[in-house]
Design a protein around this motif. Structure first.
Motif, PDB file in Angstrom:
ATOM      1  N   LYS A 357       0.850  -1.190   0.000  1.00 14.75           N
ATOM      2  CA  LYS A 357       0.000   0.000   0.000  1.00 14.75           C
ATOM      3  C   LYS A 357       0.882   1.234   0.000  1.00 14.75           C
ATOM      4  O   LYS A 357       1.357   1.665   1.048  1.00 14.75           O
ATOM      5  N   PRO A 358       1.172   1.777  -1.195  1.00 11.41           N
ATOM      6  CA  PRO A 358       2.070   2.935  -1.285  1.00 11.41           C
ATOM      7  C   PRO A 358       1.591   4.100  -0.430  1.00 11.41           C
ATOM      8  O   PRO A 358       0.440   4.519  -0.523  1.00 11.41           O
ATOM      9  N   LYS A 359       2.481   4.593   0.445  1.00 16.60           N
ATOM     10  CA  LYS A 359       2.146   5.722   1.321  1.00 16.60           C
ATOM     11  C   LYS A 359       3.029   6.923   1.017  1.00 16.60           C
ATOM     12  O   LYS A 359       2.554   7.985   0.654  1.00 16.60           O
ATOM     13  N   HIS A 360       4.346   6.750   1.176  1.00 15.93           N
ATOM     14  CA  HIS A 360       5.277   7.861   0.977  1.00 15.93           C
ATOM     15  C   HIS A 360       5.532   8.081  -0.512  1.00 15.93           C
ATOM     16  O   HIS A 360       5.445   7.164  -1.323  1.00 15.93           O
ATOM     17  N   LYS A 361       5.881   9.304  -0.858  1.00 20.22           N
ATOM     18  CA  LYS A 361       6.243   9.653  -2.228  1.00 20.22           C
ATOM     19  C   LYS A 361       7.699  10.123  -2.239  1.00 20.22           C
ATOM     20  O   LYS A 361       8.173  10.720  -1.270  1.00 20.22           O
ATOM     21  N   TYR A 362       8.393   9.882  -3.348  1.00 19.76           N
ATOM     22  CA  TYR A 362       9.829  10.142  -3.417  1.00 19.76           C
ATOM     23  C   TYR A 362      10.168  11.049  -4.603  1.00 19.76           C
ATOM     24  O   TYR A 362       9.475  11.065  -5.621  1.00 19.76           O
ATOM     25  N   ASP A 363      11.292  11.779  -4.438  1.00 14.71           N
ATOM     26  CA  ASP A 363      11.767  12.664  -5.507  1.00 14.71           C
ATOM     27  C   ASP A 363      12.431  11.880  -6.628  1.00 14.71           C
ATOM     28  O   ASP A 363      12.293  12.207  -7.805  1.00 14.71           O
ATOM     29  N   LYS A 364      13.184  10.839  -6.237  1.00 21.94           N
ATOM     30  CA  LYS A 364      13.898  10.030  -7.233  1.00 21.94           C
ATOM     31  C   LYS A 364      13.799   8.560  -6.848  1.00 21.94           C
ATOM     32  O   LYS A 364      13.858   8.206  -5.662  1.00 21.94           O
ATOM     33  N   ILE A 365      13.670   7.728  -7.868  1.00 20.38           N
ATOM     34  CA  ILE A 365      13.618   6.277  -7.663  1.00 20.38           C
ATOM     35  C   ILE A 365      14.628   5.628  -8.606  1.00 20.38           C
ATOM     36  O   ILE A 365      14.677   5.949  -9.801  1.00 20.38           O
ATOM     37  N   TYR A 366      15.435   4.731  -8.050  1.00 18.95           N
ATOM     38  CA  TYR A 366      16.411   3.949  -8.818  1.00 18.95           C
ATOM     39  C   TYR A 366      15.996   2.487  -8.688  1.00 18.95           C
ATOM     40  O   TYR A 366      15.998   1.932  -7.591  1.00 18.95           O
ATOM     41  N   CYS A 367      15.627   1.870  -9.803  1.00 21.35           N
ATOM     42  CA  CYS A 367      15.028   0.538  -9.719  1.00 21.35           C
ATOM     43  C   CYS A 367      15.652  -0.430 -10.714  1.00 21.35           C
ATOM     44  O   CYS A 367      15.642  -0.181 -11.922  1.00 21.35           O
ATOM     45  N   PHE A 368      16.192  -1.526 -10.200  1.00 24.98           N
ATOM     46  CA  PHE A 368      16.617  -2.650 -11.026  1.00 24.98           C
ATOM     47  C   PHE A 368      15.859  -3.866 -10.512  1.00 24.98           C
ATOM     48  O   PHE A 368      16.313  -4.575  -9.632  1.00 24.98           O
ATOM     49  N   PRO A 369      14.651  -4.111 -11.057  1.00 26.46           N
ATOM     50  CA  PRO A 369      13.784  -5.151 -10.493  1.00 26.46           C
ATOM     51  C   PRO A 369      14.230  -6.547 -10.886  1.00 26.46           C
ATOM     52  O   PRO A 369      14.967  -6.728 -11.858  1.00 26.46           O
ATOM     53  N   PRO A 370      13.764  -7.551 -10.141  1.00 25.43           N
ATOM     54  CA  PRO A 370      13.946  -8.931 -10.614  1.00 25.43           C
ATOM     55  C   PRO A 370      13.087  -9.144 -11.855  1.00 25.43           C
ATOM     56  O   PRO A 370      12.108  -8.431 -12.068  1.00 25.43           O
ATOM     57  N   PHE A 371      13.476 -10.099 -12.690  1.00 23.79           N
ATOM     58  CA  PHE A 371      12.720 -10.401 -13.901  1.00 23.79           C
ATOM     59  C   PHE A 371      12.047 -11.762 -13.756  1.00 23.79           C
ATOM     60  O   PHE A 371      12.535 -12.639 -13.058  1.00 23.79           O
ATOM     61  N   GLY A 372      10.939 -11.936 -14.443  1.00 13.80           N
ATOM     62  CA  GLY A 372      10.263 -13.227 -14.437  1.00 13.80           C
ATOM     63  C   GLY A 372       8.810 -13.105 -14.019  1.00 13.80           C
ATOM     64  O   GLY A 372       8.337 -12.048 -13.599  1.00 13.80           O
ATOM     65  N   ARG A 373       8.091 -14.206 -14.137  1.00 15.73           N
ATOM     66  CA  ARG A 373       6.654 -14.209 -13.870  1.00 15.73           C
ATOM     67  C   ARG A 373       6.367 -14.178 -12.375  1.00 15.73           C
ATOM     68  O   ARG A 373       7.061 -14.815 -11.580  1.00 15.73           O
ATOM     69  N   LEU A 374       5.324 -13.460 -12.003  1.00 11.20           N
ATOM     70  CA  LEU A 374       4.819 -13.484 -10.633  1.00 11.20           C
ATOM     71  C   LEU A 374       4.110 -14.810 -10.385  1.00 11.20           C
ATOM     72  O   LEU A 374       3.557 -15.425 -11.313  1.00 11.20           O
ATOM     73  N   ASN A 375       4.145 -15.242  -9.128  1.00  8.92           N
ATOM     74  CA  ASN A 375       3.438 -16.488  -8.796  1.00  8.92           C
ATOM     75  C   ASN A 375       1.957 -16.374  -9.121  1.00  8.92           C
ATOM     76  O   ASN A 375       1.327 -17.330  -9.575  1.00  8.92           O
TER      77      ASN A 375
END
Length: 714
Positions: A357-375
């Motif tokens: 449940k997203p609450k806080h908001k950010y100025d910058k986001i750096y994201c290298f997510p895992p890859f692949g199908r969700l369960n």
């Protein structure tokens, strides 16, 4: 790389220097600069003066029976460069000792003439560089391998011991290195670990495995590991714990669970130069993996401060930099990695993907997510589509966590940029974000995987946002793959783009500028689809008076069938065409296998069907000959059955020309195995003429169709 024989000689020489001669401070393969060239000294023996380690004897090892004059000249020049008063040359059986003099005037001496004072003094050694640090960790790793632990267990236990040693050094607590009773000493170390982690509530999360709450090694193993670390200072004079060295958390297990790949340090620095963090920014890494990106962000922010204000800035940014991780094991590694390197972990948390449940908001986001199908597919409250993969989930999550006008940088697999299955998520991305930059990365950017990825720099729309020009770069190009400075060259091009110091839409051979509205109008957002040469050619094709899409002249477009060995019994009559049967635009019949006509799931194709290679190497597009009444094709080929308004040979002729090839290349989805998508193939444009004109073109065709179609298009 050293040859095995020379490597063994170096190890043998070190043993002789340490065990027979009594030298205690010895290093091997020491890099140093000789002008513009980086050279390496095989062995350096140090002496201690005023608690400083000073090069004393340089040893050059040669894997040859006779030691030539060149070895003497090389060893002398190395000794002069390192200011070592003595040097030695050995081939393992013979040792020659010298007193360093002017170039060409060094004198051979007897070993008894060397003053040993200060060379056998035990002292706390400074860790010189990342390689030195890795060598120390490898010594510890070898001890843990003998305990028959799994790779991950070795990693976890090594980190615990490293953590304890650093915490002891911070507290100036040497008691664990002084106790004579081995059992009592190891128990004290275990107790210290448990007490110390209680200072950090993040390390006591109930979702962590129980094994993380204690050291799980026997007494003797603990003491062996501690004894190795006891020789070194792990905290430098600025109170930074090995913070300038990258901790090789992965060892042999380069690929983490759930499609996680460790981000190389040079790539994380490239991302931070592309989207630089500011000291006052609120920052999030929602997929922190082992914390590498978080550490680089911390270091980047601290680098803006003067030495006088670094501690104040460090404390300030620790409150602004946050991280999340869905995998509890990787979350623990992130926390420990940050603590070991002297960073705060209060902003690190476990991400519960089921109850986010997203609450806080950010100025910058750096994201290298895992890859692949969700369960199981995930749906956010205000999204009317299912997120079926980790990369889709983290992209949408990052968009929701970003402030208006906030910026993010994310690495995504190239398949996401153009696959039909991700179309709804791409449309959501276009609706919420402004594209600033898209860079396709080299195929081997991450260890142990060839998955092809791209970096997207995005800005969240506010009430007045408008899409502007987009910087694009293609690091997939063969001419740049072996260039060690490819990241630097793209950064230079990006600065030129930001300054506006370029003409037209091309900045360099690999970088170009695209009208952002063109991306919004198209389904594909891959840089390969927007290279200037392709856009120019596509524009020319669109201006043809007589043209048609492949789908409009095809009765059927489909991939072939996956055939099992049991499907080709003796007596079978249907020839199966595989990619390996197509060589130089012809079908080689001698290697054909035959399958049963009644094979389930099989599609049969008549002569005249176009065959297009779906994956792998580029083969010429061909039409099936009339040697057999019908054919089967395997799943690596796409079959195109055309209607009577167009000749198969004409279509194949065009698709093999530069105009056809460039269209096919631009729609190839660059996943782990690049492949063509049928949905994009249907949109390929073909010049359309009456049958008699098509035949006339075929009658006067050149080798590849480029000349004829160039004249028509231009």
């Amino acid at each position: 790389m050293l040859q095995e024989s020379e490597f063994n000689l170096i190890q043998s020489a070190i043993s002789y220097l340490r065990d027979d001669l009594g030298f205690t401070i010895i290093d091997s393969e020491i890099p140093f600069k000789m002008g513009q060239v980086t050279s390496r000294a095989d062995i350096v023996v140090y002496k201690t003066e005023n608690n400083l380690e000073i090069p004393y004897i340089l040893v050059e090892v040669k894997a040859s029976k006779e030691i030539g004059k060149y070895a003497w000249v090389q060893a002398e020049s190395y000794a002069k460069r390192l200011n070592a008063p003595y040097f030695a040359i050995t081939n393992g059986s013979k040792w020659s000792w010298f007193k360093t003099g002017k170039i060409g005037e060094s004198l051979e001496i007897d070993i008894d003439e060397i003053d040993f004072k200060g060379t056998n003094t035990e002292t706390k050694r400074t860790i010189k560089n990342t390689k030195h640090f890795s060598d120390i960790l490898n010594q510890m790793k070898d001890i843990l391998y003998n305990e028959k632990l799994k790779t991950d267990e070795i990693l976890y236990e090594l980190i615990k011991i490293l953590f304890v040693t650093i915490e002891c050094e911070k507290d100036q607590n040497e008691e664990f290195f002084l106790i004579d009773d081995n059992v009592y000493q190891s128990h004290k170390i275990k107790d210290f670990y448990q007490k110390t982690i209680k200072k950090h509530p993040n390390l006591l999360d109930h979702r962590l495995p129980e094994t993380f709450f204690q050291i799980n090694l026997n007494d003797m193993t603990i003491l062996k590991l501690i004894s190795i670390l006891s020789h070194y200072k792990l905290i430098d004079s600025n109170n930074n714990s090995v913070s300038s060295f990258h901790l090789p958390l992965n060892f042999e297990n380069k690929r983490r669970s759930r499609g996680n790949y460790n981000i190389p340090q040079e790539l994380s620095q490239f991302l931070l130069n592309f989207l630089s963090p500011n000291i006052d920014d609120s920052i999030l890494d929602p997929a922190s993996n082992t914390g590498t990106m978080l550490m680089e962000i911390n270091k980047k922010c601290v680098s803006f401060a003067s030495k006088r204000t670094q501690n104040i800035i460090r404390e300030k940014i620790s409150k602004n930099i946050n991280g999340m991780e869905i995998n509890p094991n990787l979350y623990w590694l992130t926390c420990m990695n940050l603590l070991i390197h002297g960073y705060d972990i209060n902003g690190i948390s476990i991400l519960d993907i089921e109850n986010v449940k997203p609450k806080h908001k950010y100025d910058k986001i750096y994201c290298f997510p895992p890859f692949g199908r969700l369960n199981s597919p995930h749906i956010f409250e205000d999204c009317h589509f299912k997120l079926r993969s980790f990369e889709e989930f983290f992209l949408v999550l990052s968009i929701k966590l970003l402030k208006k006008s906030g910026k993010m940088i994310i690495i995504l697999p190239n398949s996401f940029l153009m696959s039909h299955s991700a179309k709804k998520v791409r449309n959501y991305l276009k609706e919420k974000m402004i594209f600033l930059s898209i860079v396709s990365l080299p195929p081997n950017s991450f260890l142990n995987t060839s998955i092809q990825t791209s970096v997207l720099v995005l800005e969240k729309k506010d009430d007045f946002s408008q899409q502007g020009p987009v910087f694009m770069a293609n690091l997939n190009s063969k001419s740049i793959l072996n260039d060690e400075n490819s990241y630097d060259s793209i950064l230079k091009d990006y600065l030129i783009f930001q300054d506006g110091n370029f003409e037209g839409n091309k900045i360099s051979k690999h970088s170009f500028v695209v009208d952002g509205n063109l991306i919004l109008e198209n389904d594909i957002i891959s840089p390969l689809h927007y290279v200037p040469e392709y856009l120019e050619m596509k524009d020319q094709l669109n201006h043809l008076k007589k043209k048609i899409k492949l789908d409009n002249v095809a009765e059927k477009i489909a991939t072939g069938t996956r055939i099992k060995s049991k499907d080709n019994p003796s007596g079978s009559s249907i020839p199966l065409i595989k990619t390996k049967n197509i060589i130089d635009g012809k079908i080689i019949e001698k290697d054909l296998i035959f399958i049963n006509k009644d094979t389930p799931r099989i599609n049969l194709w008549p002569p005249g069907t176009l065959l297009i290679s779906r994956i792998g190497k580029k083969n010429k597009i061909i039409s099936l000959p009339s040697n057999f009444p019908e054919y089967a094709i395997d799943s690596n080929l796409i079959g195109v059955k055309l209607n009577d308004s167009i000749l198969p040979e004409y279509v194949a002729y065009f698709l093999n020309s530069k105009y056809g090839r460039m269209q096919l290349d631009s729609i190839k989805i660059n996943g782990i195995i690049p492949h063509l998508s049928i949905s994009h193939l249907k949109k390929v444009i073909i010049p359309f003429h009456p049958i008699e004109v098509q035949q006339k073109i075929l009658d006067q065709k050149d080798n590849n169709g480029n000349k004829i179609f160039s004249e028509e298009v231009e």
